[in-house]
Design an enzyme around this catalytic site. Structure first.
Site, PDB file in Angstrom:
ATOM      1  N   CYS A   2       0.876  -1.173   0.000  1.00 33.35           N
ATOM      2  CA  CYS A   2       0.000   0.000   0.000  1.00 33.35           C
ATOM      3  C   CYS A   2       0.905   1.213   0.000  1.00 33.35           C
ATOM      4  O   CYS A   2       1.604   1.480   0.976  1.00 33.35           O
ATOM      5  CB  CYS A   2      -0.900  -0.003   1.240  1.00 33.35           C
ATOM      6  SG  CYS A   2      -1.943   1.469   1.335  1.00 33.35           S
ATOM      7  N   GLU A 103      -3.702   2.119  -7.168  1.00 33.43           N
ATOM      8  CA  GLU A 103      -2.736   1.169  -7.698  1.00 33.43           C
ATOM      9  C   GLU A 103      -2.544   1.484  -9.173  1.00 33.43           C
ATOM     10  O   GLU A 103      -3.345   2.200  -9.783  1.00 33.43           O
ATOM     11  CB  GLU A 103      -3.204  -0.282  -7.525  1.00 33.43           C
ATOM     12  CG  GLU A 103      -3.180  -0.789  -6.085  1.00 33.43           C
ATOM     13  CD  GLU A 103      -1.793  -0.883  -5.483  1.00 33.43           C
ATOM     14  OE1 GLU A 103      -0.802  -0.660  -6.209  1.00 33.43           O
ATOM     15  OE2 GLU A 103      -1.693  -1.168  -4.275  1.00 33.43           O
TER      16      GLU A 103
END
Length: 230
Positions: A2, A103
């Site tokens: 992350c 992402e």
């Protein structure tokens, strides 16, 4: 891993979501939270409290704070193998509130950004650890890391890791300092089910950590999408 997320909520929304007492912290919605920046976390010290900590864990025994840039994430599979994470797991667990995360899909030499969120658009909690480091002047820096696990099927095409997102009913269990056995918590440190996620392509503007505004979480313009698809 992350490496970028957002929290499009204000303090009062966080107080209501986590049943917190009033706080005078200053925080405005953030749309591009990056490592080394400060972000809200929920800790439990008698009661649940909202704090602003620096993203990138700096262990109390570290020689300097630069180590934090290498410790933005902690792999759930090796939590107890590294002293920096092991100590924090036993004594300093936290929740990291988020509205969504980013992402990138690699296409040739280009990385196309995507925004991911829960389909109900509600705040969710990533499992985290925190610590406090003191410099030579006696100043304290509080920091945190986000725990990651293997990705679910929805995230896998974009990254080989994802943050551990806790089900709401498991949040208090994660914060419970009386539970200090990782085996007792393994059941909640799993990939969040794919069926709860939605995603959309977003503007390349999110690539720069200097950009932080609401339009970042909106779908990319038609012009950008046409450019990508050519």
């Amino acid at each position: 891993m992350c490496g970028r997320y957002y929290l499009a909520e204000n303090i009062r929304s966080l107080e209501e979501r986590y049943h917190l007492t009033y706080t005078d912290l200053s925080y405005m919605p953030r749309y591009n939270i990056a490592p080394t920046q400060y972000a809200p976390v929920i800790i439990k010290d008698g009661t649940k409290q909202l704090k602003l900590f620096k993203w990138g864990l700096i262990p109390s025994w570290a020689k300097d704070l630069s180590i934090g840039t290498k410790m933005i994430n902690a792999r759930v599979e090796t939590l107890l193998e590294k002293k920096s994470f092991r100590d924090a797991f036993y004594k300093r667990r936290c929740l990291v509130p988020a509205s969504g995360f980013y992402e990138w899909e690699k296409i040739g030499n280009y990385k196309q950004p995507y925004e991911f969120h829960l389909s109900n658009h509600k705040i969710f909690s990533m499992a985290g650890l925190w610590d406090v480091w003191t410099n030579l002047k006696g100043e304290k820096i509080y920091s945190f890391t986000i725990i990651t696990t293997e990705p679910n099927e929805y995230i896998r095409p974009y990254h080989h890791r994802m943050a551990v997102i806790l089900h709401k009913e498991d949040e208090d269990r994660w914060l419970d300092g009386e539970i200090d056995n990782l085996n007792d918590l393994n059941g909640i440190l799993k990939p969040y089910p794919s069926r709860f996620f939605e995603k959309q392509r977003v503007s390349e503007a999110v690539n720069s950590v200097r950009n932080d505004y609401p339009e970042l979480i909106q779908a990319a313009s038609v012009e950008e999408q046409i450019k990508w698809d050519i």
